[in-house]
Design an enzyme around this catalytic site. Structure first.
Site, PDB file in Angstrom:
ATOM      1  N   GLN A 183       0.851  -1.192   0.000  1.00  0.00           N
ATOM      2  CA  GLN A 183       0.000   0.000   0.000  1.00  0.00           C
ATOM      3  C   GLN A 183       0.885   1.240   0.000  1.00  0.00           C
ATOM      4  O   GLN A 183       1.725   1.417   0.897  1.00  0.00           O
ATOM      5  CB  GLN A 183      -0.930   0.055   1.211  1.00  0.00           C
ATOM      6  CG  GLN A 183      -1.967   1.180   1.006  1.00  0.00           C
ATOM      7  CD  GLN A 183      -2.750   1.541   2.253  1.00  0.00           C
ATOM      8  OE1 GLN A 183      -2.177   1.872   3.276  1.00  0.00           O
ATOM      9  NE2 GLN A 183      -4.060   1.495   2.145  1.00  0.00           N
ATOM     10  N   TYR A 202      -5.487  11.067   4.011  1.00  0.00           N
ATOM     11  CA  TYR A 202      -4.117  11.269   3.546  1.00  0.00           C
ATOM     12  C   TYR A 202      -4.133  12.005   2.197  1.00  0.00           C
ATOM     13  O   TYR A 202      -5.174  12.501   1.786  1.00  0.00           O
ATOM     14  CB  TYR A 202      -3.370   9.931   3.534  1.00  0.00           C
ATOM     15  CG  TYR A 202      -3.301   9.337   4.923  1.00  0.00           C
ATOM     16  CD1 TYR A 202      -2.568   9.974   5.935  1.00  0.00           C
ATOM     17  CD2 TYR A 202      -4.018   8.194   5.270  1.00  0.00           C
ATOM     18  CE1 TYR A 202      -2.539   9.478   7.235  1.00  0.00           C
ATOM     19  CE2 TYR A 202      -3.989   7.688   6.570  1.00  0.00           C
ATOM     20  CZ  TYR A 202      -3.258   8.341   7.545  1.00  0.00           C
ATOM     21  OH  TYR A 202      -3.236   7.856   8.836  1.00  0.00           O
TER      22      TYR A 202
END
Length: 359
Positions: free
Chosen positions: A100, A179
């Site tokens: 990820q 994010y």
């Protein structure tokens, strides 16, 4: 009509997954100095290789993209070398693993990276961020200049190339949970008036460019993205969630990415609508991340019935390396010790065992 179960195989890009159980990405803060993966990380992921697919913890694609101390990276040759034993251990154990890629954007701190965090706009995240000296208030980020934005989109693609070099089967872009990609999608973290802000088309542009660059670098079959429609992590808010995400999924469909990984951050009706809007593989994370409930067999079966192809389990994988077998046979799911989630070391990391059958 046959009913799909968690234990049916599934073709994902060039991979054949032996089951539909995905290990969700979870920060465990166990990397060595320099963002290096460790032998303990190789053991941890290999222990869980019976998952159909493992998605690692968030890996920073650049130093400025690092959110927390103790997280691994994929932006130096040393980091690539450190990941190779991890991917090899998973593959030797019969597993498949995606990295990820997580750029923290404004959710970072100069004490962690040595740099002022960047974001779409000079708006601080809500909350405290971890630093080497403990939690501190999130600083106000520096708003990226229009000309700088593409290099941050490309950082995902550069890290993806390194991930493949390190032996990963693919990458998942972290487009969720407040994010950087999520900050661009947001209507309160992104106050831009250039091509990367304002309208729905403007707010999805960064996500599309990041995914497009990654697909160009490593191929659509090796590229996924995680999204949290309507999520409010780190103080982000999103206007027009169905419209925003339908527009994004339409663009992602053109890029033929391997999968979209959705979190249950919106009403089920909205999520089912997004499933209809997305023609490709859907991984569903059926419960709110860090919420009161953990995903179990009931929630997984419910979402398979609603059209999910794969189901991701987070916390249940921490204390249950043999989670797939426990789900298959109805064995109890052991609880994890939350105090050890981020404390470092092998306790609460490598110390959970497979189910002990007593005679």
């Amino acid at each position: 009509m046959t009913t799909t179960t968690l234990f049916d195989s599934y073709r994902l890009g060039d991979l054949t997954l032996p089951n539909r159980v995905v290990m969700a990405p979870m920060s465990r803060i166990r990397a060595a100095d320099g963002g290096l993966a460790t032998p303990s990380m190789a053991t941890y992921y290999a222990q869980r290789a019976t998952a159909g697919l493992i998605v690692t913890e968030g890996v920073q694609p650049s130093l400025i993209g690092q959110s927390n101390p103790g997280t691994p990276g994929l932006h130096t040759d040393e980091q690539v070398a450190a990941w190779r034993p991890v991917t090899a251990a998973v593959h030797t154990s019969g597993g498949r693993i995606f990295a990820q890629l997580m750029h923290g954007g404004r959710v970072s701190h100069p004490d962690t990276t040595g740099m002022r965090p960047v974001g779409p706009s000079a708006v601080a995240a809500v909350g405290e961020v971890f630093t080497p000296t403990g939690p501190q208030p999130t600083p106000t980020p520096r708003a990226l200049e229009t000309a700088e934005v593409p290099e941050h989109a490309r950082s995902y693609a550069q890290a993806a190339r390194r991930a493949i070099d390190a032996g990963f089967d693919g990458v998942e872009l972290h487009g969720a949970n407040g994010y950087l990609i999520s900050q661009f999608l947001s209507s309160n973290a992104n106050l831009r008036t250039d091509r990367y802000g304002g309208s729905v088309a403007g707010r999805i542009r960064f996500a599309v460019e990041a995914v497009s660059a990654t697909v160009e670098a490593v191929g659509g079959a090796r590229t996924g993205i995680r999204l949290s429609p309507g999520g409010t992590f780190w103080g982000v808010a999103e206007a027009d969630v169905p419209e925003l995400y339908t527009a994004l999924l339409t663009e992602l469909a053109r890029l033929e990415v391997a999968y979209v990984h959705l979190e249950a951050t919106a009403d089920e009706e909205v999520l089912v609508g997004l499933r209809r809007a997305w023609p490709g593989t859907l991984i569903m994370n059926p419960v709110l991340p860090m919420g009161p409930k953990q995903t179990g067999r009931t929630e997984a079966d419910h979402w398979l019935g609603l059209g999910a192809d794969l189901v991701s389990f987070g916390r249940a994988f921490i204390a249950n390396p043999d989670l797939v077998e426990r789900l298959r046979t109805g064995l109890p799911i052991a609880p994890a010790d939350e105090a050890t989630y981020y404390q470092g070391g092998d306790a609460g990391y490598l110390t959970y065992s497979a189910y002990q059958h007593t005679v």
